[in-house]
Structure formats: structure tokens, C-alpha cells
Design a protein around this motif. Structure first.
Motif, PDB file in Angstrom:
ATOM      1  N   GLU A   1       0.852  -1.186   0.000  1.00  0.00           N
ATOM      2  CA  GLU A   1       0.000   0.000   0.000  1.00  0.00           C
ATOM      3  C   GLU A   1       0.886   1.234   0.000  1.00  0.00           C
ATOM      4  N   VAL A   2       0.745   2.039  -1.043  1.00  0.00           N
ATOM      5  CA  VAL A   2       1.517   3.269  -1.181  1.00  0.00           C
ATOM      6  C   VAL A   2       0.568   4.441  -0.939  1.00  0.00           C
ATOM      7  N   THR A   3       0.881   5.264   0.035  1.00  0.00           N
ATOM      8  CA  THR A   3       0.083   6.461   0.302  1.00  0.00           C
ATOM      9  C   THR A   3       0.941   7.669  -0.030  1.00  0.00           C
ATOM     10  N   ILE A   4       0.408   8.509  -0.924  1.00  0.00           N
ATOM     11  CA  ILE A   4       1.112   9.710  -1.359  1.00  0.00           C
ATOM     12  C   ILE A   4       0.366  10.930  -0.844  1.00  0.00           C
ATOM     13  N   GLY A   5       1.090  11.818  -0.188  1.00  0.00           N
ATOM     14  CA  GLY A   5       0.537  13.098   0.242  1.00  0.00           C
ATOM     15  C   GLY A   5       1.029  14.200  -0.672  1.00  0.00           C
TER      16      GLY A   5
ATOM     17  N   SER B   1      -4.057   8.372  -2.736  1.00  0.00           N
ATOM     18  CA  SER B   1      -3.648   9.769  -2.853  1.00  0.00           C
ATOM     19  C   SER B   1      -4.411  10.578  -1.810  1.00  0.00           C
ATOM     20  N   VAL B   2      -3.667  11.292  -0.977  1.00  0.00           N
ATOM     21  CA  VAL B   2      -4.282  12.094   0.078  1.00  0.00           C
ATOM     22  C   VAL B   2      -3.713  13.502   0.041  1.00  0.00           C
ATOM     23  N   PHE B   3      -4.420  14.419   0.669  1.00  0.00           N
ATOM     24  CA  PHE B   3      -3.937  15.787   0.768  1.00  0.00           C
ATOM     25  C   PHE B   3      -2.775  15.825   1.753  1.00  0.00           C
ATOM     26  N   GLY B   4      -1.695  16.444   1.342  1.00  0.00           N
ATOM     27  CA  GLY B   4      -0.515  16.550   2.195  1.00  0.00           C
ATOM     28  C   GLY B   4       0.605  17.199   1.411  1.00  0.00           C
ATOM     29  N   GLY B   5       1.823  16.816   1.739  1.00  0.00           N
ATOM     30  CA  GLY B   5       2.949  17.395   1.033  1.00  0.00           C
ATOM     31  C   GLY B   5       3.025  18.896   1.235  1.00  0.00           C
ATOM     32  N   LEU B   6       3.642  19.568   0.264  1.00  0.00           N
ATOM     33  CA  LEU B   6       3.861  20.996   0.410  1.00  0.00           C
ATOM     34  C   LEU B   6       4.118  21.609  -0.961  1.00  0.00           C
ATOM     35  N   ASN B   7       3.548  22.768  -1.195  1.00  0.00           N
ATOM     36  CA  ASN B   7       3.886  23.584  -2.356  1.00  0.00           C
ATOM     37  C   ASN B   7       4.620  24.812  -1.847  1.00  0.00           C
ATOM     38  N   VAL B   8       5.750  25.112  -2.472  1.00  0.00           N
ATOM     39  CA  VAL B   8       6.529  26.290  -2.115  1.00  0.00           C
ATOM     40  C   VAL B   8       6.516  27.222  -3.323  1.00  0.00           C
TER      41      VAL B   8
ATOM     42  N   THR C   1       7.345  24.952  -6.426  1.00  0.00           N
ATOM     43  CA  THR C   1       8.052  23.701  -6.163  1.00  0.00           C
ATOM     44  C   THR C   1       7.087  22.771  -5.445  1.00  0.00           C
ATOM     45  N   VAL C   2       6.924  21.570  -5.991  1.00  0.00           N
ATOM     46  CA  VAL C   2       6.002  20.581  -5.442  1.00  0.00           C
ATOM     47  C   VAL C   2       6.802  19.579  -4.612  1.00  0.00           C
ATOM     48  N   ILE C   3       6.381  19.367  -3.377  1.00  0.00           N
ATOM     49  CA  ILE C   3       6.995  18.375  -2.503  1.00  0.00           C
ATOM     50  C   ILE C   3       5.927  17.354  -2.131  1.00  0.00           C
ATOM     51  N   ALA C   4       6.217  16.089  -2.420  1.00  0.00           N
ATOM     52  CA  ALA C   4       5.297  14.990  -2.099  1.00  0.00           C
ATOM     53  C   ALA C   4       5.947  14.081  -1.060  1.00  0.00           C
ATOM     54  N   THR C   5       5.116  13.452  -0.256  1.00  0.00           N
ATOM     55  CA  THR C   5       5.592  12.473   0.717  1.00  0.00           C
ATOM     56  C   THR C   5       4.980  11.121   0.385  1.00  0.00           C
ATOM     57  N   ALA C   6       5.720  10.073   0.714  1.00  0.00           N
ATOM     58  CA  ALA C   6       5.246   8.714   0.449  1.00  0.00           C
ATOM     59  C   ALA C   6       5.409   7.860   1.697  1.00  0.00           C
ATOM     60  N   ALA C   7       4.420   7.022   1.941  1.00  0.00           N
ATOM     61  CA  ALA C   7       4.516   5.978   2.959  1.00  0.00           C
ATOM     62  C   ALA C   7       4.208   4.665   2.257  1.00  0.00           C
TER      63      ALA C   7
END
Length: 120
Positions: free
Chosen positions: A54-58, A83-90, A99-105
């Protein structure tokens, strides 16, 4: 038998100029994979293709992710991408860039026969 989580790994990825959420997510998955090593399969007769992964991307725009492209990053098992809301836009207003920053679990689970394997 019961389904047991054998790994949980996290990663971060970015796209500096293209505002490509899938590219950032792929890099986050690759980052997570480079942090992990599952020696379980070399030590047992368990088949790594039997894993449920299971890959969860924020990310700030989860609707912009291509789940198939992300799933292809996982070399073994059956893969599900969330796909969930998370990560960061700078934002850089001077350059008009984001700049798009994504996180993965990444969580991997497999059926382990009860009583067959014991921790040493």
C-alpha cells in the motif's frame, strides 16, 4: 495465517520547476525504496510477489497524481496507491514558480503462517 506488516518506509520527493505532482510522488516512492531492504525473503520460503503493498502519497493536489505510474515503481507484490492531501507547495512569486513536494509511505504486508517462523 494472518496478514502481517513487514515494512513501513517513508520518503520525500519534489519537482522543482514543472509543478508535476506525479514526478514528485515517483521520487518520494524511490526515496522510500532506497531506505529499505527486506532480507526476510532470502531467509524464508515466502514469495515476495505475495506481498500486498500500500503506497500512500501526500500532495497538495492528490487529484493530479497518476496512480498507475506510481504503482509501477514497486517491483514486487500487488500494489494499491492512495492519494491524500498533504505534502507541500513552495511558491516563488518573483520567479512565478511552484516547487512541489510529495511524501510517500509504503506499507508491505504478507501472509505469515502461524507458528512457522519465530524471531531469533
Amino acid at each position: 495465517m494472518s496478514l502481517q506488516r513487514i515494512i513501513l518506509e517513508m520518503g520525500t520527493g519534489n519537482d522543482l520547476y514543472g509543478e508535476d505532482y506525479t514526478k514528485a510522488a515517483v521520487r518520494a516512492v524511490q526515496d522510500a525504496l532506497h531506505h529499505s531492504s527486506i532480507s526476510l525473503f532470502r531467509s524464508t520460503d515466502l514469495n515476495r510477489d505475495d506481498m500486498q503493498v500500500e503506497v500512500t502519497i501526500g500532495s497538495q493536489k492528490p487529484e493530479n497524481l497518476d496512480a498507475d505510474t506510481i504503482a509501477k515503481q514497486i517491483p514486487f507484490g500487488t500494489v494499491k496507491v492512495n492519494s491524500v492531501f498533504g505534502g507541500l507547495n513552495v511558491t516563488d512569486p518573483e520567479q512565478d514558480t511552484v516547487t512541489v513536494i510529495a511524501t510517500a509511505a509504503i506499507a508491505a504486508r504478507i501472509e505469515i503462517p502461524e507458528g512457522k517462523y519465530r524471531p531469533a
